[in-house]
Design a protein around this motif. Structure first.
Motif, PDB file in Angstrom:
ATOM      1  N   ARG A  57      -8.108   7.673  -0.387  1.00  0.00           N
ATOM      2  CA  ARG A  57      -9.378   8.048  -0.972  1.00  0.00           C
ATOM      3  C   ARG A  57      -9.277   9.469  -1.522  1.00  0.00           C
ATOM      4  O   ARG A  57      -8.978  10.410  -0.787  1.00  0.00           O
ATOM      5  CB  ARG A  57     -10.477   7.943   0.082  1.00  0.00           C
ATOM      6  N   LEU A  98      -6.058  -7.541  -0.072  1.00  0.00           N
ATOM      7  CA  LEU A  98      -4.895  -8.001  -0.823  1.00  0.00           C
ATOM      8  C   LEU A  98      -4.581  -9.458  -0.501  1.00  0.00           C
ATOM      9  O   LEU A  98      -4.282 -10.261  -1.384  1.00  0.00           O
ATOM     10  CB  LEU A  98      -3.689  -7.118  -0.496  1.00  0.00           C
ATOM     11  N   ASP A 102      -8.048  -3.249   6.439  1.00  0.00           N
ATOM     12  CA  ASP A 102      -8.971  -3.750   5.419  1.00  0.00           C
ATOM     13  C   ASP A 102      -8.259  -3.886   4.073  1.00  0.00           C
ATOM     14  O   ASP A 102      -8.515  -4.827   3.311  1.00  0.00           O
ATOM     15  CB  ASP A 102     -10.170  -2.809   5.281  1.00  0.00           C
ATOM     16  N   GLN A 103      -7.386  -2.930   3.759  1.00  0.00           N
ATOM     17  CA  GLN A 103      -6.608  -3.033   2.522  1.00  0.00           C
ATOM     18  C   GLN A 103      -5.805  -4.328   2.505  1.00  0.00           C
ATOM     19  O   GLN A 103      -5.785  -5.062   1.508  1.00  0.00           O
ATOM     20  CB  GLN A 103      -5.671  -1.833   2.380  1.00  0.00           C
ATOM     21  N   PRO A 147       0.793  -1.234   0.000  1.00  0.00           N
ATOM     22  CA  PRO A 147       0.000   0.000   0.000  1.00  0.00           C
ATOM     23  C   PRO A 147       0.828   1.288   0.000  1.00  0.00           C
ATOM     24  O   PRO A 147       0.252   2.374  -0.116  1.00  0.00           O
ATOM     25  CB  PRO A 147      -0.835  -0.115   1.283  1.00  0.00           C
ATOM     26  N   LEU A 186     -11.294   2.573  -0.028  1.00  0.00           N
ATOM     27  CA  LEU A 186     -10.563   2.496   1.234  1.00  0.00           C
ATOM     28  C   LEU A 186      -9.485   3.576   1.289  1.00  0.00           C
ATOM     29  O   LEU A 186      -8.767   3.797   0.300  1.00  0.00           O
ATOM     30  CB  LEU A 186      -9.909   1.117   1.405  1.00  0.00           C
ATOM     31  N   SER A 187      -9.364   4.205   2.430  1.00  0.00           N
ATOM     32  CA  SER A 187      -8.312   5.194   2.647  1.00  0.00           C
ATOM     33  C   SER A 187      -7.214   4.563   3.500  1.00  0.00           C
ATOM     34  O   SER A 187      -7.304   3.404   3.908  1.00  0.00           O
ATOM     35  CB  SER A 187      -8.886   6.416   3.360  1.00  0.00           C
ATOM     36  N   SER A 188      -6.180   5.352   3.777  1.00  0.00           N
ATOM     37  CA  SER A 188      -5.091   4.837   4.612  1.00  0.00           C
ATOM     38  C   SER A 188      -5.569   4.495   6.015  1.00  0.00           C
ATOM     39  O   SER A 188      -4.941   3.701   6.712  1.00  0.00           O
ATOM     40  CB  SER A 188      -3.956   5.872   4.672  1.00  0.00           C
ATOM     41  N   GLU A 226      -8.154   2.772   6.643  1.00  0.00           N
ATOM     42  CA  GLU A 226      -8.602   1.372   6.597  1.00  0.00           C
ATOM     43  C   GLU A 226      -7.452   0.465   6.145  1.00  0.00           C
ATOM     44  O   GLU A 226      -7.625  -0.419   5.320  1.00  0.00           O
ATOM     45  CB  GLU A 226      -9.781   1.208   5.638  1.00  0.00           C
ATOM     46  N   TYR A 227      -6.273   0.692   6.688  1.00  0.00           N
ATOM     47  CA  TYR A 227      -5.082  -0.043   6.272  1.00  0.00           C
ATOM     48  C   TYR A 227      -5.260  -1.554   6.453  1.00  0.00           C
ATOM     49  O   TYR A 227      -4.906  -2.349   5.572  1.00  0.00           O
ATOM     50  CB  TYR A 227      -3.885   0.450   7.079  1.00  0.00           C
ATOM     51  N   PHE A 241      -5.608  -0.265  -7.268  1.00  0.00           N
ATOM     52  CA  PHE A 241      -6.268   0.434  -6.170  1.00  0.00           C
ATOM     53  C   PHE A 241      -5.622   1.795  -5.937  1.00  0.00           C
ATOM     54  O   PHE A 241      -4.478   2.049  -6.342  1.00  0.00           O
ATOM     55  CB  PHE A 241      -6.246  -0.401  -4.891  1.00  0.00           C
ATOM     56  N   ARG A 245      -4.224   4.251  -3.100  1.00  0.00           N
ATOM     57  CA  ARG A 245      -3.716   4.096  -1.736  1.00  0.00           C
ATOM     58  C   ARG A 245      -4.483   4.964  -0.747  1.00  0.00           C
ATOM     59  O   ARG A 245      -4.590   4.635   0.426  1.00  0.00           O
ATOM     60  CB  ARG A 245      -2.222   4.465  -1.699  1.00  0.00           C
TER      61      ARG A 245
END
Length: 840
Positions: free
Chosen positions: A775, A758, A753-754, A648, A746-748, A750-751, A771, A773
């Motif tokens: 929003r 993945l 969840d990212q 990410p 997803l924003s940073s 929601e790391y 994606f 990294r």
């Protein structure tokens, strides 16, 4: 008690003569030749069927009518009486197997378990001398292979929904039923479903059966449901399992069969304590469907089975199984006890079987175990007695072991190799054997599949014994290793491959290699003519195994104008603990880089640095790579090979920032397309070959799919208010046609969840992930902008497409400045460094 014989009565309809059947009896002695008896006629007219329906509540009258119908001709009744008398004279039992032809639909709907002897008026299925069952046909054609009791596995699933009354179901004590099963099946490897911590859900049931089990014991409510299709009424069976919260979750018989079809190894016995699971009035009963799927023995209920009856039948059935009774004898004993207890539905449990001797597991081969332990002691004398016992148990669990001439096999490696070839369909047994070998330090570096693959390629290698002598001397790890001598050249080669496969990694000059890898390389170099037909596959095998063992691959000649790829690998320092990924400048890394495929050695050797320092090193790496290229060998693109946790981060911005002015303007000099790849994927593929076929299949689809069809091939996560990780996981897994995951929601923040997204995509073999990294603006509009670009090119051009979007980014608000492409190509793996670890 021994079995005297099996009397099989096959009943088939006469062509173009409704209601008339032909009964074909056959006596199959336990020791002797099968003997066919004269055929007899049997009639089941509409009047007889109406008479049977009229006395359904009178079990004795119903059974007498059945007996008079089947044994209408005295010759068939005489054959039954003679077989019973002969069995009794030898203090043995008689198996009575009723084999109804598939086309005899009228006969399948009858309650054959109630059949009575026309003269003695006794129920045959409750006669202590007779073991009654219905023959189970199967369209699956699966072989029946049994394991010993010591390694027999069972799944016990009991579903008692919390909301049973709301569905019109009678509640029962699931914990008591589980305790009964646990006590009765003690000594088996049990998996229990039905407690609050592990409810009996459809997903949990399939997961428990996935490794391969011998017995499925399923207790759940069953019910028939009717549906109107035009002018006809169709009746279907539903099994009431539970959901994750313990509430009722009806599953149709067809859906359950669909789940079981995914299993490599089906259970040998299914005990279905579910009402209507063998209802004879519906053609698609669960019992019949399970039989068609390939399960060889099934105990199921023909109607509404009373809970009070199950409390008599189940303990007696399980106790008989625990005493090593054949399944038909266990059912007969349990059925007799329900009759003695005056249960009105004693006839309800029906046994469908195609196991001739009724055995669910093999008898423990004590003589074979003793022979095997003596042989193991000779070949592996450093093992302690208890270790020999554990190893012998793991080997005896493999079905093909009794077929092998153990004393004629050279060593343990050769024995295990034979088992991996013969028992390839029995994955759980082989996995347990490998785990035991690993625990004892006997598992070779080369996997069995790799060794089998190599043996198959070299089956017809035209070399002499002298040639093999020279090869072995050059490759053996030490002079003390004698050359194996087989009965012929092919046998010698097989023994040499097995022997070299057991070697550890060894130092060869300045490199670390494996003796069997050396053997293959010398074959390619010194016997190029002899291996010409398999040279390409042999090279691929050598490269693949070298990569997995992290050895220096053999350099291959490449065309002068082959495009080069700069590969930069970033991996965590071994032993690094508690890495704080929110502060990337503090992460310690090893930085390795290759110019691929021109050279196999890294440009930078294991240089420890922080994430910030790695970015500054990039300029020097790019310059160093440029000096090693010519105008005819341009660098095609740059790849970052990263652990999952680092994907990410903005590695793909490094080449842009180093190749462009500080302020946005035209790029200065060469700006390369950037691809990010997953180091986790490569490591996972090296550890488990299970993901590789699916990964390759999806990659091939991605390379050929048309731009207009990208929507069907993509899973989109764009709405931050409605995305569900479980839902996305399901979308990714349910179809092998998905090749791209695109998420902008997803924003940073929601790391985690990212990372979950993945990780799921990598695990199932998804080759491409696109994606943002962070929003940017409205994530739905961002996704629409990206999708609009996707329609312009083939998905195979995603690296160039993503590169163009980065170059088009005029400020931080443009999605191109935040766009990351994860692009895992299984067809090309980077060379890895020489592996120097504790194995040396």
């Amino acid at each position: 008690m021994q079995i005297y014989a099996t009397l099989t009565i096959r009943v088939m309809p006469k062509a173009q003569d409704p209601g008339n059947y032909l009964a074909l009896p056959m006596v199959q002695p336990a020791n002797g030749l099968d003997r066919e008896l004269p055929a007899t006629d049997m009639r089941c007219s509409s009047d007889q069927q109406q008479a049977l329906r009229a006395c359904q509540l009178d079990v004795k009258a119903y059974g007498l009518l059945l007996g008079q119908m089947l044994f209408a001709e005295s010759s068939l009744l005489k054959a039954l009486d003679e077989s019973m008398a002969a069995a009794e004279s030898q203090n043995a039992l008689l198996r009575l197997s009723l084999q109804l032809d598939q086309a005899a639909t009228d006969l399948h709907a009858l309650r054959w378990e109630t059949i009575c002897h026309p003269v003695t008026r006794r129920h045959l299925a409750c006669d202590g001398r007779i073991l009654f069952s219905r023959f189970l046909s199967s369209a699956a054609g699966r072989n029946i292979s049994l394991r010993t009791r010591s390694v027999t596995k069972a799944v016990v699933a009991v579903a008692d929904p919390h909301d049973a009354k709301a569905w019109g179901l009678a509640p029962f004590d699931a914990l008591a039923e589980l305790q009964c099963a646990r006590a009765s099946l003690a000594g088996l490897d049990l998996a229990l479903l039905g407690e609050s911590a592990r409810p009996a859900t459809r997903k949990a049931l399939l997961a428990s059966l996935q490794p391969g089990v011998d017995i499925l014991y399923l207790m759940a409510h069953g019910m028939l449901a009717s549906s109107e299709t035009g002018v006809t009424t169709q009746r279907s069976f539903y099994l009431y399992l539970t959901d994750a919260k313990g509430n009722a979750c009806p599953v149709s018989a067809e859906d359950l069969i669909h789940d079981l079809a995914q299993l490599t190894n089906l259970p040998r016995l299914a005990i279905l304590l579910s009402c209507e699971s063998a209802n004879p009035e519906i053609p698609a009963s669960l019992a019949r469907l399970l039989g068609e799927a390939g399960i060889p023995a099934i105990v199921a209920m023909q109607g509404a089975f009373a809970i009070a009856t199950s409390r008599v039948f189940v303990p007696a059935l399980l106790a008989a199984l625990a005493q090593n009774r054949p399944i038909d004898q266990a059912v007969a004993l349990a059925r007799s006890q329900t009759l003695t207890a005056e249960c009105h539905d004693w006839w309800m449990p029906a046994l469908f079987s195609r196991i001739r001797d009724g055995r669910i597991w093999q008898e423990e081969p004590h003589a074979l175990r003793s022979q095997l332990k003596r042989w193991l002691h000779q070949k592996q004398n450093r093992l302690h007695p208890e270790e020999l016992e554990v190893l012998a148990t793991a080997l005896l669990a493999c079905p093909s072991l009794p077929q092998l001439p153990i004393t004629e096999i050279a060593d343990l490696m050769s024995l295990c190799l034979e088992l991996h070839i013969l028992d390839a369909a029995h994955g759980s047994e082989l996995a347990q054997l490998d785990a035991t070998l690993r625990d004892l330090g006997l598992l070779p570096l080369l996997s069995w599949s790799e060794l089998i693959e190599l043996q198959q390629m070299l089956t017809d290698l035209p070399c002499s014994e002298h040639d093999l002598d020279d090869l072995y001397v050059k490759c053996r790890p030490a002079r003390t290793w004698p050359k194996p001598q087989g009965q012929h050249v092919g046998d010698t080669l097989r023994l040499m491959l097995c022997r070299l496969a057991t070697a550890a990694l060894v130092k060869r000059q300045t490199q670390v290699q494996h003796p069997l890898i050396d053997f293959v390389r010398k074959l390619l170099e010194e016997f190029s003519q002899q291996v010409a037909s398999v040279a390409l596959t042999l090279e691929e095998w050598e490269q693949k195994v070298s990569r997995r063992l992290k050895l220096t691959p053999r350099l291959k000649a490449e065309p002068d104008n082959a495009p080069l790829v700069l590969v930069i690998q970033l991996s965590f320092v071994p032993g690094t603990a508690d890495v704080d990924l929110t502060q990337p400048n503090a992460i310690q890394l090893f930085l390795d880089a290759w110019l691929f495929p021109a050279i196999a050695q890294p440009l930078v050797q294991s240089q420890a640095c922080t994430l910030e320092e790695a970015a500054t090193h990039f300029t020097a790496l790019a310059e160093q790579a440029r000096k090693q290229t010519s105008n005819t060998q341009p660098i095609q693109h740059i790849e970052f090979l990263l652990p999952l946790e680092l994907i990410p981060y903005a590695f793909d911005q490094w080449p842009i920032l180093t190749g462009m002015r500080r302020q946005r303007s035209q790029p200065v000099g060469r700006v390369y397309p950037v691809v990010t790849r997953s180091l986790d994927r490569l490591l996972l593929a090296a550890q488990s070959q299970a993901i590789v076929p699916n990964w390759c299949q999806r990659w091939q689809q991605l390379c050929t799919i048309q731009a207009a069809a990208y929507e069907q091939a993509m899973v989109l996560v764009a709405d931050p208010s409605s995305y569900s990780l479980d839902g996305i996981d399901g979308d990714l897994r349910k179809s092998n046609t998905k090749v791209l995951l695109l998420f902008t929601a997803l924003s940073s923040a929601e790391y985690e969840d990212q990372l979950d997204l993945l990780d799921t995509a990598i695990d199932i073999g998804l080759p491409s992930i696109l994606f943002t990294r962070d929003r940017i603006g409205n994530p739905v509009e961002t996704a629409q902008s990206i999708c609009a670009v996707l329609t312009k090119q083939l998905l195979a051009n995603l690296p160039r497409l993503a590169h163009e979007q980065r170059l088009a980014a005029s400020d931080e608000a443009h999605h191109g400045r935040h766009l990351t492409l994860l692009w895992d190509d299984p067809d090309r793996l980077p060379p890895l460094m020489v592996y120097d670890n504790e194995q040396l």
